[in-house]
Design an enzyme around this catalytic site. Structure first.
Site, short mmCIF file in Angstrom:
data_model
loop_
_atom_site.label_atom_id
_atom_site.label_comp_id
_atom_site.label_asym_id
_atom_site.label_seq_id
_atom_site.Cartn_x
_atom_site.Cartn_y
_atom_site.Cartn_z
N SER A 1 -30.39 6.50 4.94
CA SER A 1 -30.07 7.31 6.12
C SER A 1 -29.33 6.41 7.10
CB SER A 1 -31.37 7.79 6.76
OG SER A 1 -31.14 8.12 8.10
N SER A 2 -28.40 6.99 7.87
CA SER A 2 -27.62 6.15 8.78
C SER A 2 -28.47 5.57 9.90
CB SER A 2 -26.44 6.94 9.36
OG SER A 2 -26.90 8.05 10.08
N LYS B 1 -36.92 3.41 4.89
CA LYS B 1 -35.67 3.56 4.15
C LYS B 1 -35.03 2.21 3.85
CE LYS B 1 -35.12 7.92 3.33
NZ LYS B 1 -34.95 8.41 1.94
N HIS C 1 -33.61 18.72 12.66
CA HIS C 1 -32.52 17.95 13.23
C HIS C 1 -31.69 18.87 14.12
CE1 HIS C 1 -33.49 15.09 9.98
NE2 HIS C 1 -33.19 14.23 10.92
P1 GDP Z 1 -31.13 11.71 15.32
O1 GDP Z 1 -29.71 11.78 14.85
O2 GDP Z 1 -32.01 10.86 14.47
O3 GDP Z 1 -31.20 11.35 16.78
O4 GDP Z 1 -31.78 13.16 15.13
P2 GDP Z 1 -31.55 14.64 15.66
O5 GDP Z 1 -30.61 15.35 14.77
O6 GDP Z 1 -32.91 15.22 15.80
O7 GDP Z 1 -30.92 14.51 17.12
C1 GDP Z 1 -29.56 14.21 17.32
C2 GDP Z 1 -29.20 14.36 18.78
O8 GDP Z 1 -29.18 15.75 19.13
C3 GDP Z 1 -30.14 13.69 19.78
O9 GDP Z 1 -29.37 13.18 20.85
C4 GDP Z 1 -30.97 14.88 20.29
O10 GDP Z 1 -31.51 14.66 21.58
C5 GDP Z 1 -29.89 15.96 20.33
N1 GDP Z 1 -30.39 17.34 20.38
C6 GDP Z 1 -29.95 18.29 21.25
N2 GDP Z 1 -30.62 19.44 21.10
C7 GDP Z 1 -31.49 19.23 20.06
C8 GDP Z 1 -32.46 20.05 19.43
O11 GDP Z 1 -32.66 21.22 19.79
N3 GDP Z 1 -33.15 19.50 18.39
C9 GDP Z 1 -32.93 18.23 17.97
N4 GDP Z 1 -33.63 17.74 16.92
N5 GDP Z 1 -32.04 17.39 18.57
C10 GDP Z 1 -31.32 17.90 19.61
#
Ligand code: GDP
Length: 314
Positions: free
Chosen positions: A113-114, A146, A185
């Site tokens: 995973s990145s 990971k 996510h």
């Molecule tokens: P990350 O890439 O490991 O940080 O995982 P995520 O996909 O959960 O989050 C990516 C980014 O999207 C982070 O900056 C979160 O704060 C933002 N984000 C915005 N809205 C949401 C939401 O409704 N759910 C999640 N999971 N992330 C969100």
């Protein structure tokens, strides 16, 4: 980097984690090849139980494994369940690698995973960034597990000559994604939020954090194609990045999702929620040089994912 041609045709291939988004996409991709796909549901095989994995592997003896089984989740789930994200993933990895080696499986693609790259790695991040700095705290538990998996591929290569490799996908989305707002996510969460806001005729929906972080999104069927490509052609200690080559702010991706879903209201910010790492844009130059490129545009991928959600998840 060694180029090889390992043909999957006629082989017995285990997709570990086939009920997950990535594993299901791998099965779809492998169905286009003349190979024998084997799978085990969680009910049939609990990958955290060492002796069960040993017995299953001895009975089934795959030729090759796509190791897509993991406990996964978004930023909140990672932050809330550090024990499960660290321990379950470590158990699953050790059990699968050791049992595979014991029965003579010689080929495996392990999916990383990145988020394993340092929080403030130079962008775009290339494979050399691994272990050069501190991790992003919100997902460090998962990242350490990971990283251990990547090291396992290298250890089995070095000590036992096994042709195990790892690849590093960027943020993924697509059919079969988790649409539970507490676990998911960002992309699937935005689809749910935009859809629900549209259905409720709401004025707005909120994104977590500032909307400033940038992420690179890869459609899961593109990843599956890349994994098969790497299984057939790549053999090296070094992990290899798999990205689409473009990143976008959370604000802009939220707007793109709203456009696809047909939500015309405003998008606000929930500043009580974390931003996570500011940017994790991968350098996919090495896999591109081998001849693989992502083919699904973000808009097309979101539209396909939304269609899947309407049919299965809404
Ligand atoms: P990350 O890439 O490991 O940080 O995982 P995520 O996909 O959960 O989050 C990516 C980014 O999207 C982070 O900056 C979160 O704060 C933002 N984000 C915005 N809205 C949401 C939401 O409704 N759910 C999640 N999971 N992330 C969100």
């Amino acid at each position: 980097m060694t180029n090889l041609h390992y043909s999957l045709a006629g082989k017995k291939i285990w997709v570990a984690g086939h009920r997950g988004m990535v594993g299901a996409a791998l099965v779809r991709q492998l169905e286009t090849i003349d190979c024998n796909i084997i799978t085990a549901t969680h009910g049939e095989l609990d990958l955290t139980r060492q002796t069960d994995v040993e017995h299953w592997m001895a009975e089934n003896k795959p030729d090759a494994i796509f190791m897509a089984a993991a406990r996964v989740g978004g930023i909140l789930a990672n932050d809330t369940y550090p024990v499960e994200f660290l321990i379950d993933n470590m158990k699953i990895e050790t059990n699968v690698f050791s049992a595979a080696h014991a029965v003579g499986v010689n080929r495996m693609v392990f999916l990383g995973s990145s988020c394993i790259y340092p929080r403030l790695a130079a962008q775009p991040m290339n494979e050399d960034a691994l272990l050069t700095g501190p991790l992003e705290p919100t997902n460090q538990w998962y990242a350490i597990a990971k990283i251990a998996g990547v090291m396992m591929t290298q250890a089995y290569r070095r000590q036992h000559g096994r042709d195990y490799i790892s690849c590093m996908p960027t943020n993924l989305y697509g059919p079969g994604d988790n649409f539970d707002l507490n676990e998911s996510h960002v992309l699937s969460a935005l689809i749910v939020k935009a859809h629900q806001a549209k259905e409720a005729d709401a004025e707005s929906f909120a994104v977590w954090g500032t909307g400033n972080p940038k992420r690179e999104f890869l459609y899961v069927d593109d990843l599956a194609q890349a994994c098969v490509f790497l299984m057939e052609r790549y053999s090296a200690d070094e992990t290899i990045n798999v990205g689409c080559g473009e990143d976008i702010t959370i604000r802009d991706v939220a707007q793109t999702v709203a456009d696809v879903v047909g939500f015309t209201g405003t998008i606000t910010n929930d500043l009580h929620k974390p931003d996570g790492t500011p940017r994790k844009f991968m350098d996919s130059g090495r896999i591109n040089a081998l001849g693989w490129h992502a083919s699904t545009s973000l808009k097309e991928g979101i539209a396909k994912t939304y269609a899947w959600y309407l049919e299965h998840g809404a």
